[in-house]
Scaffold this active site. Structure first.
Site, mmCIF file in Angstrom:
data_model
loop_
_atom_site.group_PDB
_atom_site.id
_atom_site.type_symbol
_atom_site.label_atom_id
_atom_site.label_comp_id
_atom_site.label_asym_id
_atom_site.label_seq_id
_atom_site.Cartn_x
_atom_site.Cartn_y
_atom_site.Cartn_z
ATOM 1 C CB CYS A 95 -0.981 -0.040 1.168
ATOM 2 S SG CYS A 95 -2.335 1.152 1.025
ATOM 3 C CG HIS A 230 -3.429 -3.635 3.337
ATOM 4 N ND1 HIS A 230 -2.440 -3.041 4.095
ATOM 5 C CD2 HIS A 230 -4.076 -2.625 2.709
ATOM 6 C CE1 HIS A 230 -2.499 -1.723 3.946
ATOM 7 N NE2 HIS A 230 -3.485 -1.447 3.107
ATOM 8 C CD GLU A 232 -0.863 -5.673 5.813
ATOM 9 O OE1 GLU A 232 -1.220 -4.479 5.951
ATOM 10 O OE2 GLU A 232 -0.573 -6.167 4.702
#
Length: 298
Positions: A95, A230, A232
């Site tokens: 990002c 994302h 994660e």
């Protein structure tokens, strides 16, 4: 081998903890280091195998998303970054981290044919950018992604994955048609937005209007990856918004699980499907790939 990961943070970084959890959960040693510690020499970039620029809004996105941190990397840490890249180490930008890599000129990295010929990071020109979303608003949603290209970070992933995005400036724009054609010919496009059935997307499946539906690109070697979604935030299976209604399929072999000593897994995790050790989501494979590459090649 002890894989060492450095996660750079600064004012406005806010996804560093989740990113650190993902790498450490799979056995890597992770240090979260403020950019000033690298600039002052208190910490050394060369001590690590993987450099990560996590999501957030570094410096409040003043002057544009990622611009200030990109300039710090290029102008204040150029020599260290040059050596890091020359040694074939890995870089991941998520990002805001992708925005930084693009504005620092590190991605797509067409200014050099290989890291061995890179002479000065500070002289790299910008070949792409991440611009304001076509919707003119912050986009916070889950998206379907096609996995393609020849990136180290995406090897062995499912052809289509599901990850969340959260950004206001995510529209990928190459500098010109030559850059775009080179990305296509080099197979540097790592991820593209798509419809749930894998088709050509329109808004909101392409949440920002990116050219060629590009969600992530690699450099020419495949060792540097930048992506707007994302991983994660879908590291764990239970982070999927519909996890209670899905049959679990692990994206990482059970043999690679790293279970902390203070965590006890029951025979069946808390999923309606009742499958054993339901742990990892679609994003986990990216982190595993980086760790495994270091173990096998550095």
């Amino acid at each position: 081998m002890n894989v060492k990961v450095i996660i750079i943070r600064t004012a406005g970084t806010n996804c560093n903890e989740e990113t650190a959890f993902a790498f450490s959960r799979l056995g890597a040693h992770v240090d979260q280091v403020h950019i000033n510690a690298l600039i002052s020499g208190a910490q050394k970039l060369g001590d690590y195998h993987i450099l990560v620029l996590p999501g957030g809004f570094s410096y409040g996105d003043d002057l544009g998303s990622g611009r200030i941190l990109a300039n710090e990397l290029r102008l204040k840490l150029g020599e260290d970054l040059q050596q890091f890249i020359r040694k074939g180490k890995l870089i991941l930008g998520i990002c805001n981290g992708f925005q930084v890599l693009a504005k620092a000129g590190i991605l797509p990295g067409l200014g050099w044919s290989s890291y061995r010929t890179l002479t000065d990071v500070r002289s790299i020109g910008q070949e792409s950018t991440l611009f304001y979303n076509d919707s003119a608003k912050f986009e916070d949603r889950w998206v379907h992604l096609k996995v393609e290209g020849r990136c180290v970070w995406t090897r062995g992933m499912s052809p289509q994955i599901y990850l969340p995005v959260a950004h206001g400036e995510g529209k990928f724009i190459p500098r010109d048609k030559k850059v775009l054609d080179t990305l296509l010919n080099n197979k540097q496009i790592a991820l593209r937005y798509c419809t749930p059935d894998g088709g050509k997307p329109s808004y909101p499946d392409n949440p920002n209007g990116s050219i060629e539906d590009i969600a992530g690109i690699s450099d020419t070697t495949g060792r540097v990856l930048g992506l707007m979604p994302h991983p994660e935030r879908h590291f764990l299976f239970e982070q999927h918004p519909f996890w209670t209604r899905l049959k679990y399929q692990s994206v990482i072999p059970k043999s690679t699980f790293v279970i902390p000593a203070n965590v006890v897994l029951t025979d069946t995790h808390s999923c309606s499907a009742g499958i054993q050790n339901q742990i990892f989501g679609d994003g986990a494979k990216i982190f595993e790939n980086g760790i495994n590459y270091v173990k096998e090649n550095l």
